[in-house]
Design a protein around this motif. Structure first.
Motif, PDB file in Angstrom:
ATOM      1  N   ALA A 239       0.837  -1.194   0.000  1.00 60.36           N
ATOM      2  CA  ALA A 239       0.000   0.000   0.000  1.00 60.36           C
ATOM      3  C   ALA A 239       0.876   1.250   0.000  1.00 60.36           C
ATOM      4  O   ALA A 239       1.964   1.270   0.545  1.00 60.36           O
ATOM      5  N   LYS A 240       0.348   2.295  -0.611  1.00 61.83           N
ATOM      6  CA  LYS A 240       1.106   3.546  -0.607  1.00 61.83           C
ATOM      7  C   LYS A 240       0.699   4.368   0.610  1.00 61.83           C
ATOM      8  O   LYS A 240      -0.332   4.110   1.231  1.00 61.83           O
ATOM      9  N   PRO A 241       1.500   5.348   0.983  1.00 66.77           N
ATOM     10  CA  PRO A 241       1.177   6.166   2.155  1.00 66.77           C
ATOM     11  C   PRO A 241      -0.182   6.855   2.003  1.00 66.77           C
ATOM     12  O   PRO A 241      -0.576   7.217   0.877  1.00 66.77           O
ATOM     13  N   MET A 242      -0.892   7.027   3.108  1.00 64.75           N
ATOM     14  CA  MET A 242      -2.239   7.593   3.101  1.00 64.75           C
ATOM     15  C   MET A 242      -2.302   8.945   2.401  1.00 64.75           C
ATOM     16  O   MET A 242      -3.274   9.253   1.718  1.00 64.75           O
ATOM     17  N   GLU A 243      -1.265   9.778   2.545  1.00 68.28           N
ATOM     18  CA  GLU A 243      -1.305  11.117   1.965  1.00 68.28           C
ATOM     19  C   GLU A 243      -1.264  11.092   0.435  1.00 68.28           C
ATOM     20  O   GLU A 243      -1.563  12.097  -0.209  1.00 68.28           O
ATOM     21  N   GLU A 244      -0.920   9.953  -0.150  1.00 69.20           N
ATOM     22  CA  GLU A 244      -0.877   9.847  -1.598  1.00 69.20           C
ATOM     23  C   GLU A 244      -2.208   9.403  -2.202  1.00 69.20           C
ATOM     24  O   GLU A 244      -2.363   9.387  -3.414  1.00 69.20           O
ATOM     25  N   TYR A 245      -3.173   9.018  -1.371  1.00 68.84           N
ATOM     26  CA  TYR A 245      -4.471   8.578  -1.873  1.00 68.84           C
ATOM     27  C   TYR A 245      -5.386   9.774  -2.133  1.00 68.84           C
ATOM     28  O   TYR A 245      -5.356  10.770  -1.416  1.00 68.84           O
ATOM     29  N   THR A 246      -6.171   9.668  -3.182  1.00 68.44           N
ATOM     30  CA  THR A 246      -7.232  10.632  -3.451  1.00 68.44           C
ATOM     31  C   THR A 246      -8.539   9.849  -3.519  1.00 68.44           C
ATOM     32  O   THR A 246      -8.538   8.612  -3.515  1.00 68.44           O
ATOM     33  N   TRP A 247      -9.646  10.545  -3.676  1.00 72.35           N
ATOM     34  CA  TRP A 247     -10.927   9.864  -3.750  1.00 72.35           C
ATOM     35  C   TRP A 247     -10.997   8.965  -4.985  1.00 72.35           C
ATOM     36  O   TRP A 247     -11.725   7.993  -5.016  1.00 72.35           O
ATOM     37  N   ARG A 248     -10.196   9.272  -6.002  1.00 73.68           N
ATOM     38  CA  ARG A 248     -10.209   8.462  -7.228  1.00 73.68           C
ATOM     39  C   ARG A 248      -9.605   7.079  -7.005  1.00 73.68           C
ATOM     40  O   ARG A 248      -9.818   6.173  -7.802  1.00 73.68           O
ATOM     41  N   ASP A 249      -8.835   6.921  -5.946  1.00 74.96           N
ATOM     42  CA  ASP A 249      -8.208   5.633  -5.649  1.00 74.96           C
ATOM     43  C   ASP A 249      -9.134   4.681  -4.916  1.00 74.96           C
ATOM     44  O   ASP A 249      -8.793   3.512  -4.738  1.00 74.96           O
ATOM     45  N   LEU A 250     -10.287   5.165  -4.456  1.00 72.67           N
ATOM     46  CA  LEU A 250     -11.202   4.300  -3.728  1.00 72.67           C
ATOM     47  C   LEU A 250     -11.816   3.267  -4.657  1.00 72.67           C
ATOM     48  O   LEU A 250     -12.187   3.580  -5.787  1.00 72.67           O
ATOM     49  N   THR A 251     -11.917   2.045  -4.180  1.00 74.11           N
ATOM     50  CA  THR A 251     -12.543   0.993  -4.978  1.00 74.11           C
ATOM     51  C   THR A 251     -14.056   1.091  -4.836  1.00 74.11           C
ATOM     52  O   THR A 251     -14.567   1.581  -3.829  1.00 74.11           O
ATOM     53  N   VAL A 252     -14.762   0.625  -5.852  1.00 76.23           N
ATOM     54  CA  VAL A 252     -16.226   0.627  -5.803  1.00 76.23           C
ATOM     55  C   VAL A 252     -16.656  -0.256  -4.638  1.00 76.23           C
ATOM     56  O   VAL A 252     -16.199  -1.392  -4.505  1.00 76.23           O
TER      57      VAL A 252
ATOM     58  N   ASN B 267     -15.839   0.110  -1.671  1.00 77.09           N
ATOM     59  CA  ASN B 267     -14.736   0.040  -0.710  1.00 77.09           C
ATOM     60  C   ASN B 267     -14.232  -1.384  -0.497  1.00 77.09           C
ATOM     61  O   ASN B 267     -13.867  -1.779   0.601  1.00 77.09           O
ATOM     62  N   VAL B 268     -14.184  -2.149  -1.567  1.00 76.93           N
ATOM     63  CA  VAL B 268     -13.673  -3.516  -1.522  1.00 76.93           C
ATOM     64  C   VAL B 268     -12.169  -3.467  -1.266  1.00 76.93           C
ATOM     65  O   VAL B 268     -11.453  -2.669  -1.871  1.00 76.93           O
ATOM     66  N   VAL B 269     -11.701  -4.315  -0.361  1.00 74.33           N
ATOM     67  CA  VAL B 269     -10.266  -4.395  -0.098  1.00 74.33           C
ATOM     68  C   VAL B 269      -9.637  -5.216  -1.222  1.00 74.33           C
ATOM     69  O   VAL B 269      -9.871  -6.406  -1.341  1.00 74.33           O
ATOM     70  N   ASP B 270      -8.860  -4.559  -2.075  1.00 72.10           N
ATOM     71  CA  ASP B 270      -8.263  -5.259  -3.213  1.00 72.10           C
ATOM     72  C   ASP B 270      -6.826  -5.679  -2.944  1.00 72.10           C
ATOM     73  O   ASP B 270      -6.186  -6.289  -3.789  1.00 72.10           O
ATOM     74  N   GLU B 271      -6.310  -5.338  -1.776  1.00 72.66           N
ATOM     75  CA  GLU B 271      -4.957  -5.748  -1.414  1.00 72.66           C
ATOM     76  C   GLU B 271      -4.999  -6.319   0.009  1.00 72.66           C
ATOM     77  O   GLU B 271      -4.756  -5.598   0.979  1.00 72.66           O
ATOM     78  N   PRO B 272      -5.329  -7.600   0.156  1.00 73.79           N
ATOM     79  CA  PRO B 272      -5.438  -8.183   1.494  1.00 73.79           C
ATOM     80  C   PRO B 272      -4.149  -8.026   2.298  1.00 73.79           C
ATOM     81  O   PRO B 272      -3.057  -8.131   1.741  1.00 73.79           O
ATOM     82  N   GLY B 273      -4.293  -7.747   3.566  1.00 70.53           N
ATOM     83  CA  GLY B 273      -3.137  -7.632   4.445  1.00 70.53           C
ATOM     84  C   GLY B 273      -2.511  -6.258   4.466  1.00 70.53           C
ATOM     85  O   GLY B 273      -1.486  -6.059   5.107  1.00 70.53           O
ATOM     86  N   ASN B 274      -3.116  -5.294   3.780  1.00 71.43           N
ATOM     87  CA  ASN B 274      -2.489  -3.971   3.723  1.00 71.43           C
ATOM     88  C   ASN B 274      -2.615  -3.194   5.033  1.00 71.43           C
ATOM     89  O   ASN B 274      -1.961  -2.186   5.222  1.00 71.43           O
ATOM     90  N   SER B 275      -3.442  -3.683   5.966  1.00 69.45           N
ATOM     91  CA  SER B 275      -3.617  -2.946   7.213  1.00 69.45           C
ATOM     92  C   SER B 275      -2.348  -2.914   8.054  1.00 69.45           C
ATOM     93  O   SER B 275      -2.196  -2.064   8.924  1.00 69.45           O
ATOM     94  N   ILE B 276      -1.419  -3.810   7.791  1.00 71.53           N
ATOM     95  CA  ILE B 276      -0.174  -3.823   8.550  1.00 71.53           C
ATOM     96  C   ILE B 276       0.640  -2.549   8.275  1.00 71.53           C
ATOM     97  O   ILE B 276       1.488  -2.152   9.069  1.00 71.53           O
ATOM     98  N   SER B 277       0.343  -1.890   7.153  1.00 76.65           N
ATOM     99  CA  SER B 277       1.060  -0.657   6.814  1.00 76.65           C
ATOM    100  C   SER B 277       0.591   0.533   7.645  1.00 76.65           C
ATOM    101  O   SER B 277       1.259   1.559   7.681  1.00 76.65           O
ATOM    102  N   TYR B 278      -0.572   0.389   8.275  1.00 78.72           N
ATOM    103  CA  TYR B 278      -1.147   1.520   8.991  1.00 78.72           C
ATOM    104  C   TYR B 278      -1.229   1.217  10.477  1.00 78.72           C
ATOM    105  O   TYR B 278      -2.046   0.414  10.915  1.00 78.72           O
ATOM    106  N   LYS B 279      -0.390   1.834  11.244  1.00 79.85           N
ATOM    107  CA  LYS B 279      -0.371   1.614  12.689  1.00 79.85           C
ATOM    108  C   LYS B 279      -1.504   2.439  13.296  1.00 79.85           C
ATOM    109  O   LYS B 279      -1.431   3.657  13.358  1.00 79.85           O
ATOM    110  N   THR B 280      -2.530   1.728  13.728  1.00 80.81           N
ATOM    111  CA  THR B 280      -3.756   2.373  14.193  1.00 80.81           C
ATOM    112  C   THR B 280      -3.842   2.447  15.714  1.00 80.81           C
ATOM    113  O   THR B 280      -4.865   2.823  16.250  1.00 80.81           O
ATOM    114  N   GLY B 281      -2.793   2.071  16.394  1.00 86.55           N
ATOM    115  CA  GLY B 281      -2.820   2.030  17.848  1.00 86.55           C
ATOM    116  C   GLY B 281      -2.991   3.372  18.516  1.00 86.55           C
ATOM    117  O   GLY B 281      -3.407   3.436  19.668  1.00 86.55           O
TER     118      GLY B 281
END
Length: 97
Positions: free
Chosen positions: A2-15, A17-31
């Motif tokens: 996954a790319k950094p959150m600041e590089e995403y725009t609304w155009r990058d959202l999947t129809v 909001n389907v997760v098209d890259e399983p396991g990408n949550s490890i890139s985002y430390k949500t603690g």
């Protein structure tokens, strides 16, 4: 990866909001979202892994000694682990910053 959150725009959202890259949550430390954190009392733990099974963020892990702990970089402090623990070894405590 996954790319950094600041590089995403609304155009990058999947129809839908389907997760098209399983396991990408490890890139985002949500603690840092949480206000409470789980605290484990190993004297009460029966090593049943119920906390591990119920954690929606896979933030619970088993240590080498067989007891469980939470990875606080990913734990959102929802408290499901404490609610489901049959031995009551997990308590939620306010996080001190």
């Amino acid at each position: 990866m996954a790319k950094p959150m600041e590089e995403y725009t609304w155009r990058d959202l999947t129809v839908g909001n389907v997760v098209d890259e399983p396991g990408n949550s490890i890139s985002y430390k949500t603690g840092d979202w949480k206000s409470q954190q789980p605290v484990f009392d190993e004297s009460k733990c029966i090593r049943c892994a119920v906390c591990w099974n119920f954690c929606p963020d896979m933030a619970i892990y088993q240590k080498k000694d067989g007891y469980f702990s939470a990875d606080l970089e990913y734990c959102k402090g929802c408290g499901i682990c404490a609610q489901q623990c049959p031995s009551g070894c997990i308590s939620m405590q306010e996080e001190v910053s």
